[in-house]
Write a protein that holds these residues in place. Structure first.
Motif: not given
Length: 63
Positions: A1-4, A7-15, A19-21, A25-26
């Protein structure tokens, strides 16, 4: 999760709201983002939570 997160990536299941996932990508959901922008603008103009909620309800935005 820290790595994501690094990298600016979403780490939780719901955006987040506005936003939409899509394929990991958001992507801005313009319909929802319009409401979010309105909320921020009302807040920045000095309105509090109750006044913002009242104005959104009067304008027909219901969640």
């Amino acid at each position: 999760m820290e790595q994501k997160a690094r990298e600016g990536k979403w780490v939780i299941s719901l955006p987040p709201q506005g936003y939409d996932l899509v394929e990991g990508e958001l992507i801005v959901n313009e319909k929802e983002a319009e409401i979010i922008r309105k909320i921020f603008n009302l807040y920045l103009s000095g309105k509090g939570m109750r006044k913002i909620a009242s104005e959104l309800n009067t304008a027909g935005y219901h969640v």
